[in-house]
Each structure stands twice: as C-alpha cells, then as structure tokens.
Motif scaffolding. Sequence first.
Motif, short mmCIF file in Angstrom:
data_model
loop_
_atom_site.label_atom_id
_atom_site.label_comp_id
_atom_site.label_asym_id
_atom_site.label_seq_id
_atom_site.Cartn_x
_atom_site.Cartn_y
_atom_site.Cartn_z
N LEU A 61 39.65 36.57 93.81
CA LEU A 61 39.56 35.18 93.67
C LEU A 61 39.95 34.78 92.13
N LEU A 62 40.73 33.84 91.92
CA LEU A 62 41.16 33.47 90.68
C LEU A 62 40.02 32.65 89.81
N ARG A 63 39.75 32.89 88.80
CA ARG A 63 38.88 32.15 87.82
C ARG A 63 39.39 31.74 86.59
N TRP A 64 39.42 30.32 86.24
CA TRP A 64 40.02 29.92 84.90
C TRP A 64 39.03 29.50 83.94
N TRP A 65 39.14 30.26 83.00
CA TRP A 65 37.90 29.94 81.83
C TRP A 65 38.64 28.80 80.62
N HIS A 66 38.25 27.74 80.99
CA HIS A 66 38.65 26.76 79.98
C HIS A 66 37.52 26.69 78.77
N PRO A 67 38.41 26.39 77.55
CA PRO A 67 37.62 26.75 76.30
C PRO A 67 36.81 25.59 76.23
N ARG A 68 36.96 24.30 76.86
CA ARG A 68 35.78 23.38 76.61
C ARG A 68 34.97 23.44 77.99
N ARG A 69 35.54 23.45 78.96
CA ARG A 69 34.77 23.22 80.48
C ARG A 69 34.19 24.58 80.86
N GLY A 70 34.47 25.64 80.39
CA GLY A 70 33.79 26.75 81.02
C GLY A 70 34.71 27.24 82.06
N MET A 71 33.86 27.91 82.87
CA MET A 71 34.63 28.61 84.30
C MET A 71 34.86 27.45 85.14
N VAL A 72 36.24 27.25 85.66
CA VAL A 72 36.45 26.23 86.63
C VAL A 72 36.82 27.28 87.84
N ASP A 73 36.48 26.62 88.84
CA ASP A 73 36.71 27.28 90.05
C ASP A 73 38.14 27.16 90.58
N PRO A 74 38.87 27.62 91.40
CA PRO A 74 40.12 27.79 91.74
C PRO A 74 40.73 26.58 92.36
N GLY A 75 39.70 25.90 93.16
CA GLY A 75 40.19 24.88 94.09
C GLY A 75 41.08 23.69 93.41
N GLU A 76 40.42 23.47 92.23
CA GLU A 76 40.95 22.33 91.28
C GLU A 76 42.24 22.84 90.64
N LEU A 77 42.02 23.85 90.12
CA LEU A 77 43.34 24.45 89.30
C LEU A 77 44.33 24.73 90.39
N ILE A 78 44.28 25.06 91.46
CA ILE A 78 45.37 25.58 92.43
C ILE A 78 46.16 24.46 92.95
N GLN A 79 45.11 23.31 93.18
CA GLN A 79 45.84 21.99 93.75
C GLN A 79 46.73 21.51 92.64
N VAL A 80 46.48 21.55 91.40
CA VAL A 80 47.27 21.01 90.30
C VAL A 80 48.61 21.80 90.14
N ALA A 81 48.08 23.22 90.12
CA ALA A 81 49.35 24.11 90.02
C ALA A 81 50.35 24.19 91.24
N GLU A 82 49.86 23.75 92.34
CA GLU A 82 50.84 23.87 93.37
C GLU A 82 52.03 22.55 93.47
N GLN A 83 51.54 21.62 92.57
CA GLN A 83 52.63 20.60 92.38
C GLN A 83 53.78 20.97 91.54
N SER A 84 53.62 22.01 90.83
CA SER A 84 54.40 22.29 89.76
C SER A 84 54.89 23.94 89.80
N ALA A 85 55.78 24.28 88.80
CA ALA A 85 56.03 25.72 88.87
C ALA A 85 55.05 26.59 88.28
N VAL A 86 53.80 26.11 87.83
CA VAL A 86 52.59 26.89 87.43
C VAL A 86 52.18 27.80 88.58
N MET A 87 52.33 27.20 89.77
CA MET A 87 51.77 28.08 90.92
C MET A 87 52.42 29.52 90.82
N ARG A 88 53.70 29.46 90.78
CA ARG A 88 54.60 30.51 90.81
C ARG A 88 54.14 31.55 89.84
N LEU A 89 53.85 31.02 88.64
CA LEU A 89 53.41 31.78 87.60
C LEU A 89 51.93 32.48 87.59
#
Length: 291
Positions: A61-89
């Motif tokens: 399960l993906l975790r994104w550690w944001h320098p200011r917000r701390g650990m962000v759960d993937p739901g949020e990140l995936i939703q945004v990433a899916e709108q762009s080429a970021v998801m593929r990366l």
Amino acid sequence: PDPVPNGSAGASAPAAPVAAPAPVRRAARAEDPAVDAGEITMYYQPQIAIATGEVVGVEALLRWWHPRRGMVDPGELIQVAEQSAVMRLLTRRVVDDVVEQLAKWSAAGIALRAALNVSVRDLHTGEIAEQIADRLSRYGVLPDRLQVEITEGALMADPRRVLASITQLHRIGVGIALDDFGTGYSSLQHLRRLPLSEVKVDRSFVLGMADDADDAAIVRSMIELAGALGLRVVAEGVEDERTWRLLHAAGCDVAQGWFHARPMPAEELAAWLARYRPVRPAVGADPETPR
Ligand code: C2E
Ligand code: MG
Ligand code: MG
Ligand code: MG
C-alpha cells in the motif's frame, strides 16, 4: 543520471528510470512538484490464511510522506494522480519497489506473495505487463509471487479495454485479484471470463458483518459465489476476533485487517513476522451470525 530528475515539472522526459535498481526509500520522481516534494514509500499489510493462521502474503500500500502534512493516505494522492500522467509514474515506482522487495525477502528466506494495486488507466496499454515481466526476470522473482489488484469498479467500467492487459499478466503467471468486490456491479459473465485468481470482499461489508445481519448475509453469499467459481476469497477490513470467526464459519480463505496487523514498512514487517505465532479459530467456537 536520472532521466526524470526532481524539479523537472512539465518536462516531457521518459517515465522510467531503467538504470540499476535504486534503494526502496528515495524521493519521488514524478513530474508533479507536489509529489516531487515528498517521499513515496510502500507499506505492507499481512494476509492470513484463516484455516491455518499462516501468513500467506502481503498487500503493498502506497504511502506519501509530505514534508509539511506528514503521512498522507493513498486515497487522496491516487485520486489526484489519476487525473494526470503522475499515476503512471507512481505505478512504475510501486512495481519497482514491490518486486525488489520480493527479491530481498526471498534472499532472506522469507517466502511471501505480494499484491500491488494498479489503477484502471495503467491497464489501458500493454506497458504494465511489460514492466512487470521485465522486473520479475531482472530480480529473479517467480511470477506466482506477485498479484495485481484492480478494483471491481475500475474493471467493470470498461472490461473490454482492460482485458488485453489482464490476459497478458495472466499469461506471465501473475495473479489477478478483483479488489473491493461488492462495490462495482460485476456481471457473472465477466467474473467467469476474466482470468481472476482472487476476489477481495470490500471492507465496507466486512466491517459491518459482526453487527449487521444484511452485511453478514452479503459477505456469505460473496464467499459462496467466489468459491463456486474457484476463486480464492480474501476479506479486507477484519478488525476484530468476532468478524474473523464469522469469516471462518463462512468458509472465507484469507483475512486482511487490523485484527492481525496494520500496514507497516518492510523493515517492521520482518520483525513482525519473526514474532508472529499462527492463531487458529478454535473448533466449534464460531459465533452465531447476527440476526
Ligand atoms: P485497497 O486496495 O482496498 O486497500 C485496503 C485498504 O484498507 C487500505 O487502505 C488499508 O490500509 C485499509 N485497511 C486494512 N485493514 C483495515 C482494517 O482492518 N480496517 C480498516 N478500516 N481499514 C483497513 P489505504 O492504505 O488507505 O489505501 C486505500 C486505497 O488506495 C486502496 O484500497 C487502494 O485502492 C488505493 N491504493 C493504495 N496503494 C495504492 C497503489 O500503490 N496504487 C494504486 N493504484 N492504488 C493504491
Ligand atoms: Mg487493494
Ligand atoms: Mg480493497
Ligand atoms: Mg478499498
């Protein structure tokens, strides 16, 4: 030199660093400043065979550690990433990290199967199957050690568009799991036709089954249906012992949830595995289903 260095937002550089395998923890290299600023890491959650208590696998399960917000759960990140080429990366990173981790476990004598999640757009081209085949052979990892999870909703939105990728993955020998089962209106036709190895009962039903007769009935019928089609059934969101016992009584194969373990970094998982003692439901101790 990395083809997609940090801070290269907007550059149309090729996606894949194909150089030597890099360490698991490293800065994200997506063409998105927000993702670039943080750190992507994988957590692993154990999956337990209900009948024997053995650990049979893990879900990455993906975790994104944001320098200011701390650990962000993937739901949020995936939703945004899916709108762009970021998801593929991101998906490329996930595949790289998980296959590398499987090789490390294997070298340490830890026999685990790992499941990773892909989003629907990852399956619109043949790229994912090619990448997976390449990484498996590069790291010397057997394909049956890997499973790809795709949500029922994503799959059913356009089954024909993803069929080629799924078939390709199946041919390589990688397992396919239908994730969040019960939320996406599968037709029995598709369940029968797709080369699935596993269904994962969505946690919304599992969470309710200890107190809600309807949820319990739905879970039981999903287990029965999947079993009849020869598919392994995993229940996600198993938070307590009572739910685990109900699942045992219903003939569910595998449990994944906080009752056994939370998702954790790979280093922690090794320590957890060393401590873990199989827990089996006592014979005849299955609780009555709620009414
Ligand atoms: P999912 O694939 O259905 O993953 C299971 C989710 O249930 C995970 O949420 C996990 O942390 C959570 N969970 C596990 N046990 C329990 C429990 O006992 N109770 C409760 N309430 N929750 C439990 P997480 O990690 O927040 O991930 C959310 C979703 O984000 C995932 O759902 C998956 O669809 C997506 N996701 C995660 N990692 C990736 C990834 O690498 N790639 C893609 N495409 N999607 C990902
Ligand atoms: Mg999943
Ligand atoms: Mg799920
Ligand atoms: Mg889910």
